[in-house]
Design a protein around this motif. Structure first.
Motif, short mmCIF file in Angstrom:
data_model
loop_
_atom_site.label_atom_id
_atom_site.label_comp_id
_atom_site.label_asym_id
_atom_site.label_seq_id
_atom_site.Cartn_x
_atom_site.Cartn_y
_atom_site.Cartn_z
N PRO A 13 -9.08 -5.50 -4.88
CA PRO A 13 -8.99 -5.95 -3.49
C PRO A 13 -7.94 -7.04 -3.33
CG PRO A 13 -10.93 -6.87 -4.59
CD PRO A 13 -10.32 -5.88 -5.55
N GLY A 14 -7.26 -7.02 -2.22
CA GLY A 14 -6.21 -8.00 -1.94
C GLY A 14 -6.35 -8.55 -0.54
N PRO A 15 -5.65 -9.64 -0.23
CA PRO A 15 -5.73 -10.22 1.11
C PRO A 15 -5.05 -9.33 2.14
CG PRO A 15 -4.03 -11.31 -0.19
CD PRO A 15 -4.74 -10.37 -1.11
N ILE A 16 -5.47 -9.46 3.38
CA ILE A 16 -4.87 -8.69 4.47
C ILE A 16 -3.48 -9.24 4.76
CG2 ILE A 16 -5.11 -8.01 6.89
CD1 ILE A 16 -8.10 -8.28 6.61
N ALA A 17 -2.48 -8.39 4.73
CA ALA A 17 -1.08 -8.80 4.88
C ALA A 17 -0.64 -8.56 6.33
CB ALA A 17 -0.19 -8.03 3.91
N TRP A 18 -0.98 -9.51 7.21
CA TRP A 18 -0.65 -9.32 8.62
C TRP A 18 0.85 -9.48 8.87
CZ3 TRP A 18 -3.78 -6.66 11.22
CH2 TRP A 18 -5.17 -6.81 11.10
N ILE A 23 5.86 -6.69 10.65
CA ILE A 23 7.23 -6.25 10.37
C ILE A 23 7.31 -4.73 10.35
CG2 ILE A 23 9.00 -6.19 8.57
CD1 ILE A 23 8.27 -9.04 7.88
N ALA A 24 6.34 -4.08 9.72
CA ALA A 24 6.33 -2.62 9.68
C ALA A 24 6.18 -2.03 11.07
CB ALA A 24 5.21 -2.13 8.77
N GLY A 25 5.30 -2.63 11.88
CA GLY A 25 5.10 -2.12 13.23
C GLY A 25 6.34 -2.27 14.09
N LEU A 26 6.95 -3.46 14.07
CA LEU A 26 8.17 -3.68 14.86
C LEU A 26 9.33 -2.84 14.32
CD1 LEU A 26 8.04 -7.56 15.39
CD2 LEU A 26 7.51 -5.75 17.05
N GLY A 27 9.40 -2.73 12.99
CA GLY A 27 10.49 -1.96 12.39
C GLY A 27 10.45 -0.49 12.78
N GLN A 55 7.38 -1.34 2.92
CA GLN A 55 6.34 -1.29 1.90
C GLN A 55 6.36 -2.52 1.00
OE1 GLN A 55 4.00 1.32 1.90
NE2 GLN A 55 5.13 1.50 3.82
N ALA A 56 7.49 -3.24 0.97
CA ALA A 56 7.60 -4.45 0.15
C ALA A 56 7.18 -5.66 0.97
CB ALA A 56 9.03 -4.63 -0.34
N ASN A 57 6.59 -6.65 0.29
CA ASN A 57 6.21 -7.90 0.94
C ASN A 57 7.35 -8.90 0.77
OD1 ASN A 57 5.07 -10.35 1.76
ND2 ASN A 57 3.04 -9.79 1.01
N PRO A 58 8.00 -9.33 1.85
CA PRO A 58 9.18 -10.20 1.72
C PRO A 58 8.87 -11.59 1.17
CG PRO A 58 8.55 -9.96 4.02
CD PRO A 58 7.71 -8.99 3.26
N LEU A 59 7.60 -11.99 1.16
CA LEU A 59 7.24 -13.32 0.65
C LEU A 59 7.10 -13.33 -0.87
CD1 LEU A 59 4.67 -14.62 3.29
CD2 LEU A 59 7.15 -14.91 3.22
N VAL A 277 0.59 -0.32 11.55
CA VAL A 277 0.28 -1.75 11.39
C VAL A 277 -0.99 -1.93 10.57
CG1 VAL A 277 -0.36 -3.85 12.63
CG2 VAL A 277 1.48 -2.40 13.50
N LEU A 278 -2.02 -1.16 10.91
CA LEU A 278 -3.29 -1.28 10.18
C LEU A 278 -3.14 -0.83 8.73
CD1 LEU A 278 -6.31 -1.95 10.43
CD2 LEU A 278 -6.69 0.45 11.07
N SER A 279 -2.39 0.24 8.52
CA SER A 279 -2.20 0.75 7.16
C SER A 279 -1.45 -0.26 6.29
CB SER A 279 -1.44 2.08 7.21
OG SER A 279 -1.10 2.51 5.92
N ARG A 280 -0.43 -0.90 6.86
CA ARG A 280 0.33 -1.88 6.08
C ARG A 280 -0.46 -3.16 5.86
NH1 ARG A 280 1.76 -4.36 2.88
NH2 ARG A 280 3.85 -5.02 2.16
N ALA A 281 -1.29 -3.54 6.84
CA ALA A 281 -2.11 -4.73 6.67
C ALA A 281 -3.15 -4.54 5.58
CB ALA A 281 -2.79 -5.09 7.99
N LEU A 282 -3.68 -3.33 5.47
CA LEU A 282 -4.71 -3.02 4.47
C LEU A 282 -4.15 -2.09 3.41
CD1 LEU A 282 -7.64 -2.39 6.99
CD2 LEU A 282 -7.16 -4.48 5.72
N GLN A 283 -2.95 -2.37 2.95
CA GLN A 283 -2.31 -1.50 1.96
C GLN A 283 -3.15 -1.44 0.68
OE1 GLN A 283 1.43 -2.53 -0.28
NE2 GLN A 283 2.30 -1.01 1.11
N ALA A 284 -3.47 -0.23 0.27
CA ALA A 284 -4.34 -0.03 -0.89
C ALA A 284 -3.62 -0.39 -2.18
CB ALA A 284 -4.82 1.41 -0.94
N LYS A 285 -4.31 -1.11 -3.06
CA LYS A 285 -3.80 -1.36 -4.40
C LYS A 285 -4.26 -0.28 -5.37
CE LYS A 285 -3.39 -6.34 -3.76
NZ LYS A 285 -1.92 -6.30 -3.77
N HIS A 286 -5.33 0.43 -5.02
CA HIS A 286 -5.75 1.61 -5.75
C HIS A 286 -4.64 2.66 -5.64
CE1 HIS A 286 -7.76 5.44 -6.35
NE2 HIS A 286 -8.83 4.83 -6.81
N TYR A 287 -4.12 3.12 -6.77
CA TYR A 287 -2.92 3.96 -6.75
C TYR A 287 -3.14 5.27 -6.00
CZ TYR A 287 1.12 6.56 -8.33
OH TYR A 287 2.27 7.32 -8.37
N GLY A 288 -4.25 5.94 -6.25
CA GLY A 288 -4.52 7.20 -5.58
C GLY A 288 -4.64 7.04 -4.08
#
Length: 349
Positions: A13-18, A23-27, A55-59, A277-288
């Motif tokens: 589990p990871g933090p929500i990346a708003w 950025i993904a939504g506006l892009g 898909q990359a986190n700029p921070l 936006v929701l998909s990128r905010a809750l991007q899965a770390k589980h590979y599948g």
């Protein structure tokens, strides 16, 4: 399946990346809206490039470098796939190469595997979009893809500025990165990886060849179904293999049902942007889950301006072919692995 792939498929589990989600939504929003108003198919590629770069986190320390790699390599993959759409022999060789590349990248951990799956999806979209619009130049497609990625990188630089960070972070030593990747690769049993690479190479090559020879309309429904199915963890189990194929077919069926119920491009875009936006905010770390999540968003982006959703049979037929091909290859690799294990035990005696 093996130590590295099991680690890739475990849930973290990871933090929500708003921030990256916005950025993904506006892009994606800008090229999609321009595509709605102009009806020009090129804006689809700009939106795909924007989503790929987002898909990359700029921070993150390597976030901007990863964003640049995703944009540049994704544009090359889409352009090569579009060019191969008219050459059966090229489709066979290029898809085989990308299948082997994906399996090879998975040796170095889930993040490298995510890079490979993104490039493979761009290749499939490039081949599947061949002959569907007025664009017939792979260089134009790659350029539009890069423009979408550069738009996202501009937003990413602004996001870093809001956090008081350097526009381009200090990079770690290249030797250090290689040492980490080498440690990942050493943990992977050679035979397990060879069988996995054989399965990916064979399935990718056959899927690309079938789409080309049969001249399938929207062939990425077949190739992406094959990719998504093979990236799920079978753990040398026929039951898990069948479950993976059913999961891929179920996801494809839900997407087809969604598109058929909406049919209007403006409604598709209005539904897709919040989903991105929701998909990128809750991007899965589980590979599948990441593979399924990313594949769904890429397919919806490619289909967002489509006007033929009243013909769902084509998409469903392609998905069924993809599931059948993935299951056939999975059974072949399973049988080969059982034979090798029995042969080793017999030789040991």
């Amino acid at each position: 399946m093996n130590n590295v792939l099991r680690e890739s498929f475990s849930w973290h589990p990871g933090p929500i990346a708003w921030g990256p989600a916005v950025i993904a939504g506006l892009g994606c929003a800008l090229p999609l809206l321009l595509g709605l108003f102009s009806s020009h198919p090129g804006f689809i590629w700009a939106s795909v490039g924007a989503f790929q770069a987002a898909q990359a986190n700029p921070l993150h320390r390597l976030g901007m470098l990863r964003m640049l790699m995703l944009c540049g390599l994704g544009a090359c993959s889409a352009g090569v796939g579009f060019w191969a759409g008219s050459h059966p022999d090229a489709s066979l060789l290029i898809f085989a190469l990308f299948g082997f590349l994906l399996a090879w990248l998975q040796r170095f951990g889930s993040e490298a595997g995510k890079l490979g799956i993104g490039l493979s999806i761009c290749l499939c979209l490039g081949q599947g979009q061949y002959g569907m619009g007025t664009l017939n130049n792979p260089y134009a497609i790659a350029t539009l893809f890069i423009l979408g990625g550069l738009w996202v990188m501009l937003l990413a630089f602004g996001y870093r500025g809001l956090h008081g960070l350097r526009m381009w972070p200090h990079m770690p030593r290249f030797i250090s990165i290689l040492k980490v990747l080498k440690r990942h690769a050493k943990r992977l049993p050679q035979q397990k990886w060879q069988l996995h690479a054989l399965g990916c190479t064979l399935a990718f090559a056959l899927s690309g060849l079938i789409v080309n020879l049969a001249d399938l309309h929207r062939g990425y429904w077949l190739t992406l179904t094959v990719i998504a199915t093979l990236q799920l963890n079978f753990q040398a189990s026929l039951v898990r293999a069948v479950q993976a194929t059913m999961a891929s077919l179920g996801a494809a069926g839900l997407l087809i049902l969604l598109g058929h119920s909406l049919q209007d491009p403006s409604m598709m875009v209005a539904t897709l942007l919040p989903l991105i936006v929701l998909s990128r905010a809750l991007q899965a770390k589980h590979y599948g889950l990441f593979v399924l999540q990313t594949s769904v968003c890429f397919v919806l982006l490619a289909e967002s301006l489509a006007h033929d959703w009243h013909l769902p049979e084509v998409r469903l037929f392609n998905s069924l072919l993809g599931v059948a091909l993935a299951l056939l290859v999975a059974l072949l690799i399973y049988g080969l692995e059982r034979w090798l294990n029995n042969h080793r035990r017999t030789t040991a005696k």
